[in-house]
Design a protein around this motif. Structure first.
Motif, PDB file in Angstrom:
ATOM      1  N   ALA A  94      22.656  -0.044 -26.836  1.00 43.03           N
ATOM      2  CA  ALA A  94      22.168  -0.133 -25.461  1.00 43.03           C
ATOM      3  C   ALA A  94      23.223  -0.736 -24.541  1.00 43.03           C
ATOM      4  CB  ALA A  94      20.882  -0.961 -25.415  1.00 43.03           C
ATOM      5  N   ARG A  95      23.903  -1.781 -25.027  1.00 43.91           N
ATOM      6  CA  ARG A  95      24.949  -2.420 -24.211  1.00 43.91           C
ATOM      7  C   ARG A  95      26.065  -1.430 -23.894  1.00 43.91           C
ATOM      8  NH1 ARG A  95      22.540  -6.909 -22.291  1.00 43.91           N
ATOM      9  NH2 ARG A  95      21.813  -8.301 -23.944  1.00 43.91           N
ATOM     10  N   LEU A  96      26.538  -0.745 -24.909  1.00 42.91           N
ATOM     11  CA  LEU A  96      27.619   0.214 -24.710  1.00 42.91           C
ATOM     12  C   LEU A  96      27.165   1.352 -23.800  1.00 42.91           C
ATOM     13  CD1 LEU A  96      29.194   0.405 -28.276  1.00 42.91           C
ATOM     14  CD2 LEU A  96      30.112  -0.745 -26.257  1.00 42.91           C
ATOM     15  N   GLY A  97      25.913   1.756 -23.951  1.00 38.43           N
ATOM     16  CA  GLY A  97      25.391   2.817 -23.102  1.00 38.43           C
ATOM     17  C   GLY A  97      25.395   2.434 -21.640  1.00 38.43           C
ATOM     18  N   ARG A  98      25.068   1.176 -21.354  1.00 37.74           N
ATOM     19  CA  ARG A  98      25.057   0.718 -19.967  1.00 37.74           C
ATOM     20  C   ARG A  98      26.470   0.637 -19.404  1.00 37.74           C
ATOM     21  NH1 ARG A  98      20.787  -4.053 -18.848  1.00 37.74           N
ATOM     22  NH2 ARG A  98      21.289  -3.396 -16.718  1.00 37.74           N
ATOM     23  N   ILE A  99      27.415   0.248 -20.243  1.00 43.61           N
ATOM     24  CA  ILE A  99      28.803   0.183 -19.786  1.00 43.61           C
ATOM     25  C   ILE A  99      29.318   1.576 -19.467  1.00 43.61           C
ATOM     26  CG2 ILE A  99      31.169  -0.241 -20.572  1.00 43.61           C
ATOM     27  CD1 ILE A  99      30.174  -2.723 -21.973  1.00 43.61           C
ATOM     28  N   ASP A 127      22.129  -6.928 -32.482  1.00 37.73           N
ATOM     29  CA  ASP A 127      21.964  -6.018 -33.603  1.00 37.73           C
ATOM     30  C   ASP A 127      22.366  -4.601 -33.190  1.00 37.73           C
ATOM     31  OD1 ASP A 127      19.847  -4.885 -32.132  1.00 37.73           O
ATOM     32  OD2 ASP A 127      18.310  -5.977 -33.240  1.00 37.73           O
ATOM     33  N   GLY A 128      22.200  -3.630 -34.108  1.00 37.06           N
ATOM     34  CA  GLY A 128      22.691  -2.285 -33.854  1.00 37.06           C
ATOM     35  C   GLY A 128      22.103  -1.626 -32.627  1.00 37.06           C
ATOM     36  N   SER A 129      20.794  -1.739 -32.429  1.00 34.32           N
ATOM     37  CA  SER A 129      20.153  -1.107 -31.274  1.00 34.32           C
ATOM     38  C   SER A 129      20.579  -1.779 -29.972  1.00 34.32           C
ATOM     39  CB  SER A 129      18.632  -1.160 -31.416  1.00 34.32           C
ATOM     40  OG  SER A 129      18.165  -2.496 -31.495  1.00 34.32           O
ATOM     41  N   GLU A 130      20.730  -3.092 -30.013  1.00 30.50           N
ATOM     42  CA  GLU A 130      21.181  -3.806 -28.817  1.00 30.50           C
ATOM     43  C   GLU A 130      22.608  -3.404 -28.453  1.00 30.50           C
ATOM     44  OE1 GLU A 130      18.716  -8.023 -29.108  1.00 30.50           O
ATOM     45  OE2 GLU A 130      20.581  -7.780 -30.241  1.00 30.50           O
ATOM     46  N   ILE A 131      23.462  -3.276 -29.461  1.00 27.57           N
ATOM     47  CA  ILE A 131      24.851  -2.883 -29.213  1.00 27.57           C
ATOM     48  C   ILE A 131      24.905  -1.494 -28.600  1.00 27.57           C
ATOM     49  CG2 ILE A 131      27.026  -2.274 -30.337  1.00 27.57           C
ATOM     50  CD1 ILE A 131      26.342  -4.505 -32.414  1.00 27.57           C
ATOM     51  N   TRP A 160      29.970  -7.634 -29.497  1.00 26.10           N
ATOM     52  CA  TRP A 160      28.565  -7.965 -29.272  1.00 26.10           C
ATOM     53  C   TRP A 160      27.903  -8.419 -30.569  1.00 26.10           C
ATOM     54  CZ3 TRP A 160      30.007  -4.535 -25.195  1.00 26.10           C
ATOM     55  CH2 TRP A 160      29.633  -4.989 -23.929  1.00 26.10           C
ATOM     56  N   ARG A 161      28.253  -7.767 -31.678  1.00 22.33           N
ATOM     57  CA  ARG A 161      27.702  -8.201 -32.965  1.00 22.33           C
ATOM     58  C   ARG A 161      28.128  -9.631 -33.263  1.00 22.33           C
ATOM     59  NH1 ARG A 161      28.793  -7.839 -38.607  1.00 22.33           N
ATOM     60  NH2 ARG A 161      30.863  -6.934 -38.260  1.00 22.33           N
ATOM     61  N   MET A 162      29.348  -9.970 -32.936  1.00 23.17           N
ATOM     62  CA  MET A 162      29.854 -11.329 -33.123  1.00 23.17           C
ATOM     63  C   MET A 162      29.019 -12.346 -32.346  1.00 23.17           C
ATOM     64  SD  MET A 162      33.712 -12.636 -32.189  1.00 23.17           S
ATOM     65  CE  MET A 162      34.497 -11.625 -33.460  1.00 23.17           C
ATOM     66  N   HIS A 163      28.447 -11.870 -31.230  1.00 17.57           N
ATOM     67  CA  HIS A 163      27.640 -12.763 -30.385  1.00 17.57           C
ATOM     68  C   HIS A 163      26.145 -12.575 -30.600  1.00 17.57           C
ATOM     69  CE1 HIS A 163      30.764 -14.646 -27.784  1.00 17.57           C
ATOM     70  NE2 HIS A 163      31.460 -13.617 -28.216  1.00 17.57           N
ATOM     71  N   GLY A 164      25.766 -11.974 -31.744  1.00 19.57           N
ATOM     72  CA  GLY A 164      24.370 -11.983 -32.151  1.00 19.57           C
ATOM     73  C   GLY A 164      23.555 -10.739 -31.886  1.00 19.57           C
TER      74      GLY A 164
END
Length: 238
Positions: free
Chosen positions: A190-195, A184-188, A178-182
């Motif tokens: 959140a993404r992992l949390g949803r998964i 940031d730390g909080s977004e990552i 996700w960092r590779m695709h732009g």
């Protein structure tokens, strides 16, 4: 999906459905390659150039199984089943854009809702199994698929396996993607949390084989792997 997956169905509401096409390709490195190989395996097993009825379980979102296989084989008809209306609407739009609407029947519901006497030449179950809680729900959808396949018919199964927490390096690499695709730390986070929310993947490739065997399928062949994701080819036992 089966009636025991209501929580999984609720996860794919309109907001999540809207971002699915982009996020699924980030979460799964090789998204398009996996679908292309799946279509090629089905064509190789069924024979190219003929007619076939393909059951696509959990088809909502990109409908990539239908779009990819439909472009490869002009004689295939698809029955797309999904219990989430927003996801099924997205799939219908993708199928329409690909010019495959006349070869696709959409069904809002679960595999076991299909008429018991329907029999398909092949089926796919992509990105579904790890959303179903517990072995009972997983076994149920696989058994419902087996009951609607002709003897010897192929099944493409793909989804996450392994405990996420049990493979911290893979989990960290997921975040780096996700960092590779732009992001940031909080977004990552959140993404992992949803998964991770509500996910219950099979614990291993052997676990996948066990679930398939219990539902009436042959031992599967792994044809694709990407971090937690695996893709398997199997057949309904004759």
């Amino acid at each position: 999906m089966t009636t025991s997956d209501d929580g999984a169905t609720r996860k794919f509401d309109a907001s999540r459905a809207g971002e699915y096409a982009v996020q699924s390709r980030i979460a799964l490195a090789g998204y398009d390659a996996c679908h292309e190989l799946a279509a090629c395996l089905l064509a190789a097993s069924l024979g190219s150039g003929g007619r076939a009825d393909i059951l696509v379980a959990g088809a909502g979102g990109t409908a990539q199984e239908i779009v990819t296989a439909g472009r490869l084989e002009a004689g295939w008809h698809f029955t797309a089943v999904d219990p989430s209306r927003p996801m099924l609407d997205l799939a219908a739009a993708a199928v329409e854009q690909a010019g495959l609407a006349k070869r696709t029947t959409s069904v809002l519901g679960h595999v076991h809702d299909l008429p018991a006497d329907w029999r398909f030449d092949a089926a796919t179950l992509v990105g579904v199994l790890h959303h179903l809680p517990g072995d009972e729900a997983k076994q149920a959808i696989l058994a419902a698929l087996a009951a609607r396949l002709k003897p010897g018919a192929p099944l493409i199964l793909a989804g996450n396996r392994h405990s996420y927490a049990g493979k911290p390096l893979f989990l960290a690499a997921w975040g780096e993607r996700w960092r590779m695709h732009g992001s940031d730390g909080s977004e990552i986070e959140a993404r992992l949390g949803r998964i991770l929310q509500g996910a219950d993947p099979p614990q291993s490739d052997e676990d996948v084989a066990r679930l398939l065997a219990g539902a009436g399928f042959e031992r599967p062949d792994l044809f694709f792997s990407s971090l937690f994701w695996g893709g398997w080819f199997t057949r309904r036992r004759i």
